[in-house]
Scaffold this motif. Structure first.
Motif, PDB file in Angstrom:
ATOM      1  N   THR A  63      49.186  10.373  17.556  1.00 32.07           N
ATOM      2  CA  THR A  63      47.934   9.995  17.550  1.00 32.07           C
ATOM      3  C   THR A  63      46.923  10.950  17.801  1.00 32.07           C
ATOM      4  O   THR A  63      46.202  11.569  16.980  1.00 32.07           O
ATOM      5  N   THR A  64      47.257  11.788  18.970  1.00 32.73           N
ATOM      6  CA  THR A  64      46.196  13.104  19.297  1.00 32.73           C
ATOM      7  C   THR A  64      46.777  14.264  18.339  1.00 32.73           C
ATOM      8  O   THR A  64      48.076  14.341  18.350  1.00 32.73           O
ATOM      9  N   ARG A  65      45.723  14.938  17.665  1.00 35.22           N
ATOM     10  CA  ARG A  65      46.125  16.030  16.883  1.00 35.22           C
ATOM     11  C   ARG A  65      45.598  17.340  17.580  1.00 35.22           C
ATOM     12  O   ARG A  65      46.098  18.337  17.140  1.00 35.22           O
ATOM     13  N   LYS A 111      49.667  10.091  27.254  1.00 27.67           N
ATOM     14  CA  LYS A 111      49.016  11.108  27.998  1.00 27.67           C
ATOM     15  C   LYS A 111      47.317  10.846  27.664  1.00 27.67           C
ATOM     16  O   LYS A 111      46.732  11.019  28.727  1.00 27.67           O
ATOM     17  N   SER A 112      47.019  10.375  26.444  1.00 21.20           N
ATOM     18  CA  SER A 112      45.506  10.101  26.313  1.00 21.20           C
ATOM     19  C   SER A 112      45.061   9.064  27.194  1.00 21.20           C
ATOM     20  O   SER A 112      43.881   8.926  27.539  1.00 21.20           O
ATOM     21  N   THR A 113      45.796   8.020  27.350  1.00 23.87           N
ATOM     22  CA  THR A 113      45.450   6.697  28.287  1.00 23.87           C
ATOM     23  C   THR A 113      45.315   7.417  29.624  1.00 23.87           C
ATOM     24  O   THR A 113      44.298   6.939  30.345  1.00 23.87           O
ATOM     25  N   SER A 144      39.709  10.210  24.692  1.00 27.07           N
ATOM     26  CA  SER A 144      40.584  10.538  23.736  1.00 27.07           C
ATOM     27  C   SER A 144      41.195   9.332  23.061  1.00 27.07           C
ATOM     28  O   SER A 144      41.250   8.341  24.014  1.00 27.07           O
ATOM     29  N   ILE A 145      41.331   9.334  21.954  1.00 24.20           N
ATOM     30  CA  ILE A 145      41.749   8.184  21.115  1.00 24.20           C
ATOM     31  C   ILE A 145      43.223   7.680  21.581  1.00 24.20           C
ATOM     32  O   ILE A 145      44.155   8.528  21.669  1.00 24.20           O
ATOM     33  N   VAL A 146      43.330   6.283  21.370  1.00 31.77           N
ATOM     34  CA  VAL A 146      44.830   5.684  22.004  1.00 31.77           C
ATOM     35  C   VAL A 146      45.119   4.722  20.784  1.00 31.77           C
ATOM     36  O   VAL A 146      44.357   4.149  20.383  1.00 31.77           O
ATOM     37  N   VAL A 204      43.761  18.417  30.367  1.00 32.39           N
ATOM     38  CA  VAL A 204      43.872  18.859  28.999  1.00 32.39           C
ATOM     39  C   VAL A 204      44.853  17.932  28.048  1.00 32.39           C
ATOM     40  O   VAL A 204      46.021  17.859  28.500  1.00 32.39           O
ATOM     41  N   ASP A 205      44.321  17.017  27.499  1.00 32.93           N
ATOM     42  CA  ASP A 205      45.280  16.019  26.709  1.00 32.93           C
ATOM     43  C   ASP A 205      45.922  16.753  25.467  1.00 32.93           C
ATOM     44  O   ASP A 205      45.207  17.681  24.879  1.00 32.93           O
ATOM     45  N   THR A 206      46.965  16.902  25.265  1.00 35.42           N
ATOM     46  CA  THR A 206      47.839  17.448  24.199  1.00 35.42           C
ATOM     47  C   THR A 206      48.223  16.511  23.112  1.00 35.42           C
ATOM     48  O   THR A 206      48.705  15.729  23.447  1.00 35.42           O
TER      49      THR A 206
HETATM   50 MG   LIG Z   1      47.389  11.047  22.647  1.00 31.50          MG
END
Ligand SMILES: [Mg+2]
Ligand SMILES: Nc1nc2c(ncn2[C@@H]2O[C@H](COP(=O)(O)OP(=O)(O)OP(=O)(O)O)[C@@H](O)[C@H]2O)c(=O)[nH]1
Length: 309
Positions: free
Chosen positions: A43-45, A22-24, A35-37, A62-64
């Motif tokens: 990873t994503t909080r 998702k973040s990628t 967004s960090i990967v 919206v990255d979740t």
């Molecule tokens: Mg993520």
């Protein structure tokens, strides 16, 4: 009289299991790393908003956090943030991994969609990481998925390499409601800089440290000082849960924290576009996972109640 195209603007939630990409995908859509990967799960909080334009349409992605079965209080807050992002969105994109297929986790997300998402809200499927499988297997997976849920559309993508990403973006642009843009045309993210800087450091910690440790720490930006010489001094605190963890984060003679600090400083400098001086401090805080302030700093809602329930 020449007709000008209507402006469109809307929100697209990216949901899926931890590690789905998702973040990628968010970073690929926006064209910047916001967004960090990492290769690790969870990873994503929190929800991270990235913005991109496609013609006259503004798409706010919206990255979740990944959806999984929560155990700790932090897990529950993450999963609640992810579902919150989904229900608020104009369109939802469910990401799954091509090589893993319709896992138990994906099946339970589909059940969640059926329960929570109002009739009429469009949900698209993105089968990600297609670079990892043979083309033949994709068709069977697409059929299996469409039998499981009536997706509005199915896309085959590689978020990392960019395959299929433009096509998905164009489709989403057409789905955005007509209306004025929410952000200036050139804005890429709606996340405070200090939070992105803290996340970058957390990414380096997660990449460097093993097993449970990355899940038991958090990073906060304490001070942000733009200097007259055009550089920025950033002070951050790494909260860990135990004394032993502090020793591991510091490493022999402070070697580990030094390497993490260097890697973080390089990325933060690139992100802000100028030289940064980064100062990291490690603090032991046995109860940080139960402290409302820590959640507020991450942009999560702290829910009262037994953390294990
Ligand atoms: Mg993520
Ligand atoms: N081979 C391949 N790997 C990918 C692709 N997209 C993402 N990845 C990798 O998958 C891993 C997880 O990516 P993330 O973007 O952090 O996944 P996420 O869904 O945001 O994960 P959480 O934040 O933990 O929920 C990273 O190692 C990525 O490099 C892809 O298209 N192909």
């Amino acid at each position: 009289m020449a007709e000008t195209e209507q402006h469109r603007a809307g929100f697209v939630a990216l949901i899926g299991e931890p590690n789905a990409g998702k973040s990628t995908l968010l970073n690929q859509m926006v064209g910047a790393k916001i967004s960090i990967v990492t290769h690790k799960v969870q990873t994503t909080r929190t929800r991270i908003r990235g913005i991109c334009m496609d013609g006259q349409a503004q798409i706010v992605f919206v990255d979740t956090p990944g959806l999984f079965r929560p155990r700790r209080r932090l897990d529950r807050a993450m999963v609640a943030a992810a579902w919150g992002g989904a229900t608020d969105a104009d369109v939802i994109v469910l990401l799954i991994e091509a090589h893993r297929g319709l896992t138990e986790g994906v099946a339970s997300i589909i059940e969640g969609l059926k329960d929570r998402i109002p009739q009429g809200q469009k949900i698209a499927l993105a089968i990600n990481k297609i670079d990892r499988v043979k083309a033949e297997s994709l068709l069977a997976l697409a059929q299996e998925m469409s039998a499981a849920f009536p997706f509005a559309e199915t896309f085959m993508i590689s978020a990392e390499r960019g395959h299929g990403v433009e096509k998905l973006k164009h489709w989403l642009a057409g789905e955005m409601p007509e209306g004025e843009w929410f952000y200036p045309e050139d804005q890429l993210a709606d996340v405070p800089q200090r939070q992105i800087a803290a996340e970058i450091t957390r990414e380096k910690l997660t990449l460097r440290l093993h097993e449970e440790l990355p899940y038991q720490l958090t990073v906060e930006t304490e001070k942000w000082e733009d200097k007259p010489d055009g550089t920025t001094r950033i002070d951050q605190i790494i909260y860990v849960a135990r004394d032993g963890h502090k020793g591991i984060v510091l490493g022999d003679g402070g070697e580990t924290i030094k390497q993490i600090g260097t890697a973080a400083r390089i990325d933060i400098s690139e992100f802000v576009g100028h030289k940064v001086h980064l100062f990291l401090q490690v603090k032991v805080r046995p109860n940080w996972l139960e402290e409302p302030e820590r959640y507020a700093e991450m942009g999560l809602e702290f829910k009262d109640g037994n953390p294990e329930s």
